[in-house]
Design a protein around this motif. Structure first.
Motif, PDB file in Angstrom:
ATOM      1  N   ILE A  73      38.105  48.562  45.139  1.00  0.00           N
ATOM      2  CA  ILE A  73      38.672  47.272  44.728  1.00  0.00           C
ATOM      3  C   ILE A  73      40.112  47.155  45.219  1.00  0.00           C
ATOM      4  O   ILE A  73      40.506  46.133  45.788  1.00  0.00           O
ATOM      5  CB  ILE A  73      38.563  47.094  43.194  1.00  0.00           C
ATOM      6  CG1 ILE A  73      37.081  46.952  42.803  1.00  0.00           C
ATOM      7  CG2 ILE A  73      39.379  45.893  42.725  1.00  0.00           C
ATOM      8  CD1 ILE A  73      36.813  47.088  41.313  1.00  0.00           C
ATOM      9  N   GLY A  74      40.909  48.196  45.041  1.00  0.00           N
ATOM     10  CA  GLY A  74      42.287  48.185  45.527  1.00  0.00           C
ATOM     11  C   GLY A  74      42.358  48.093  47.035  1.00  0.00           C
ATOM     12  O   GLY A  74      43.166  47.340  47.599  1.00  0.00           O
ATOM     13  N   TYR A  75      41.508  48.841  47.713  1.00  0.00           N
ATOM     14  CA  TYR A  75      41.436  48.825  49.178  1.00  0.00           C
ATOM     15  C   TYR A  75      41.086  47.425  49.671  1.00  0.00           C
ATOM     16  O   TYR A  75      41.655  46.932  50.635  1.00  0.00           O
ATOM     17  CB  TYR A  75      40.381  49.843  49.611  1.00  0.00           C
ATOM     18  CG  TYR A  75      40.261  50.052  51.098  1.00  0.00           C
ATOM     19  CD1 TYR A  75      40.987  51.047  51.730  1.00  0.00           C
ATOM     20  CD2 TYR A  75      39.396  49.288  51.868  1.00  0.00           C
ATOM     21  CE1 TYR A  75      40.864  51.273  53.097  1.00  0.00           C
ATOM     22  CE2 TYR A  75      39.268  49.495  53.221  1.00  0.00           C
ATOM     23  CZ  TYR A  75      40.003  50.490  53.829  1.00  0.00           C
ATOM     24  OH  TYR A  75      39.884  50.700  55.177  1.00  0.00           O
ATOM     25  N   THR A  76      40.161  46.784  48.986  1.00  0.00           N
ATOM     26  CA  THR A  76      39.770  45.421  49.352  1.00  0.00           C
ATOM     27  C   THR A  76      40.940  44.461  49.184  1.00  0.00           C
ATOM     28  O   THR A  76      41.220  43.651  50.077  1.00  0.00           O
ATOM     29  CB  THR A  76      38.573  44.956  48.498  1.00  0.00           C
ATOM     30  OG1 THR A  76      37.466  45.814  48.754  1.00  0.00           O
ATOM     31  CG2 THR A  76      38.190  43.519  48.807  1.00  0.00           C
ATOM     32  N   PHE A  77      41.640  44.555  48.040  1.00  0.00           N
ATOM     33  CA  PHE A  77      42.782  43.667  47.801  1.00  0.00           C
ATOM     34  C   PHE A  77      43.845  43.818  48.880  1.00  0.00           C
ATOM     35  O   PHE A  77      44.383  42.843  49.372  1.00  0.00           O
ATOM     36  CB  PHE A  77      43.422  43.942  46.442  1.00  0.00           C
ATOM     37  CG  PHE A  77      42.670  43.386  45.273  1.00  0.00           C
ATOM     38  CD1 PHE A  77      41.932  42.215  45.374  1.00  0.00           C
ATOM     39  CD2 PHE A  77      42.702  44.030  44.055  1.00  0.00           C
ATOM     40  CE1 PHE A  77      41.244  41.705  44.290  1.00  0.00           C
ATOM     41  CE2 PHE A  77      42.015  43.525  42.965  1.00  0.00           C
ATOM     42  CZ  PHE A  77      41.288  42.366  43.077  1.00  0.00           C
ATOM     43  N   VAL A  78      44.149  45.051  49.237  1.00  0.00           N
ATOM     44  CA  VAL A  78      45.252  45.289  50.161  1.00  0.00           C
ATOM     45  C   VAL A  78      44.807  45.176  51.612  1.00  0.00           C
ATOM     46  O   VAL A  78      45.287  44.314  52.359  1.00  0.00           O
ATOM     47  CB  VAL A  78      45.889  46.673  49.903  1.00  0.00           C
ATOM     48  CG1 VAL A  78      46.951  46.990  50.941  1.00  0.00           C
ATOM     49  CG2 VAL A  78      46.466  46.741  48.499  1.00  0.00           C
ATOM     50  N   PHE A  79      43.899  46.036  52.036  1.00  0.00           N
ATOM     51  CA  PHE A  79      43.593  46.169  53.455  1.00  0.00           C
ATOM     52  C   PHE A  79      42.611  45.119  53.966  1.00  0.00           C
ATOM     53  O   PHE A  79      42.840  44.498  54.999  1.00  0.00           O
ATOM     54  CB  PHE A  79      43.086  47.577  53.768  1.00  0.00           C
ATOM     55  CG  PHE A  79      44.111  48.630  53.472  1.00  0.00           C
ATOM     56  CD1 PHE A  79      45.209  48.802  54.304  1.00  0.00           C
ATOM     57  CD2 PHE A  79      44.002  49.438  52.362  1.00  0.00           C
ATOM     58  CE1 PHE A  79      46.177  49.753  54.035  1.00  0.00           C
ATOM     59  CE2 PHE A  79      44.951  50.392  52.079  1.00  0.00           C
ATOM     60  CZ  PHE A  79      46.045  50.555  52.910  1.00  0.00           C
ATOM     61  N   LEU A  80      41.513  44.926  53.262  1.00  0.00           N
ATOM     62  CA  LEU A  80      40.525  43.974  53.771  1.00  0.00           C
ATOM     63  C   LEU A  80      40.996  42.534  53.638  1.00  0.00           C
ATOM     64  O   LEU A  80      40.697  41.699  54.494  1.00  0.00           O
ATOM     65  CB  LEU A  80      39.174  44.186  53.090  1.00  0.00           C
ATOM     66  CG  LEU A  80      38.515  45.541  53.378  1.00  0.00           C
ATOM     67  CD1 LEU A  80      37.113  45.588  52.783  1.00  0.00           C
ATOM     68  CD2 LEU A  80      38.466  45.845  54.861  1.00  0.00           C
ATOM     69  N   THR A  81      41.768  42.238  52.597  1.00  0.00           N
ATOM     70  CA  THR A  81      42.324  40.888  52.481  1.00  0.00           C
ATOM     71  C   THR A  81      43.328  40.624  53.594  1.00  0.00           C
ATOM     72  O   THR A  81      43.323  39.555  54.216  1.00  0.00           O
ATOM     73  CB  THR A  81      42.965  40.683  51.098  1.00  0.00           C
ATOM     74  OG1 THR A  81      41.958  40.887  50.096  1.00  0.00           O
ATOM     75  CG2 THR A  81      43.546  39.286  50.955  1.00  0.00           C
ATOM     76  N   ALA A  82      44.209  41.596  53.866  1.00  0.00           N
ATOM     77  CA  ALA A  82      45.170  41.445  54.962  1.00  0.00           C
ATOM     78  C   ALA A  82      44.438  41.297  56.298  1.00  0.00           C
ATOM     79  O   ALA A  82      44.803  40.463  57.136  1.00  0.00           O
ATOM     80  CB  ALA A  82      46.118  42.638  55.010  1.00  0.00           C
ATOM     81  N   ALA A  83      43.392  42.097  56.477  1.00  0.00           N
ATOM     82  CA  ALA A  83      42.630  42.039  57.725  1.00  0.00           C
ATOM     83  C   ALA A  83      41.912  40.701  57.872  1.00  0.00           C
ATOM     84  O   ALA A  83      41.929  40.098  58.954  1.00  0.00           O
ATOM     85  CB  ALA A  83      41.628  43.191  57.776  1.00  0.00           C
ATOM     86  N   ALA A  84      41.301  40.232  56.804  1.00  0.00           N
ATOM     87  CA  ALA A  84      40.591  38.950  56.864  1.00  0.00           C
ATOM     88  C   ALA A  84      41.574  37.806  57.108  1.00  0.00           C
ATOM     89  O   ALA A  84      41.280  36.872  57.873  1.00  0.00           O
ATOM     90  CB  ALA A  84      39.805  38.717  55.576  1.00  0.00           C
TER      91      ALA A  84
END
Length: 170
Positions: free
Chosen positions: A140-151
């Motif tokens: 969940i944290g990885y998604t908030f930080v990295f995948l959201t920034a990537a998207a």
């Protein structure tokens, strides 16, 4: 030759994504899990760190509009890879009794990863043990930080290409 030039990036993306998916289903993940916790956590941590670093690098390329790069291709594939890293971790954790209820196969691991990523939470697969809950919180944290920034970077890149502001494709 023009058709191939247009189709080549899509063929490449599809082939690399197919390799990632195939690798997920054929790699010997049974060697990871409760029998080798140090190896399992080390592999998980190293893979996530590498993927996060590569994602941040691609995000930087988009933000700085670095010429000659193809962050669209790299970001999409790194996002696919990160989903499969979490799915593999869940599958390996599920081999330990009491960590998950409802997660028994690699497809279950992939399904749980996508459901968690999408914040749907059907409740048919549940992390019960502390390690499973830790990995879920990390996802969940990885998604908030990295995948959201990537998207966000990917959508900015696509917008730039559509509006003709960048010289690169993909």
């Amino acid at each position: 030759m023009t058709v191939w030039r247009t189709a080549r990036p899509w063929v490449t993306r599809t082939a690399v994504a197919a390799v990632v998916v195939t690798a997920y289903f054929v790699l010997p993940l049974d060697h990871l899990g409760p029998g080798r916790p140090v190896l399992s956590w080390t592999v998980f941590g190293l893979l996530l760190t590498c993927v996060a670093g590569l994602l941040l690098r691609q995000v930087r390329h988009v933000l700085t509009e670095r010429p000659g790069t193809r962050p669209g291709l790299a970001i999409a594939l790194l996002m696919v890879l990160s989903v499969h890293v979490f799915a593999a971790a869940y599958y390996a954790l599920a081999r330990q009794p009491g960590e998950f209820s409802g997660l028994r196969t690699r497809v279950d691991g992939l399904y749980f990863t996508v459901v968690t990523l999408a914040t749907v939470g059907y409740g048919d697969i549940t992390p019960r043990g502390q390690a499973a809950r830790v990995v879920t919180v990390v996802q969940i944290g990885y998604t908030f930080v990295f995948l959201t920034a990537a998207a966000t970077a990917l959508s900015q890149r696509v917008r730039g290409v559509v509006l003709g502001r960048t010289g690169g494709r993909g």
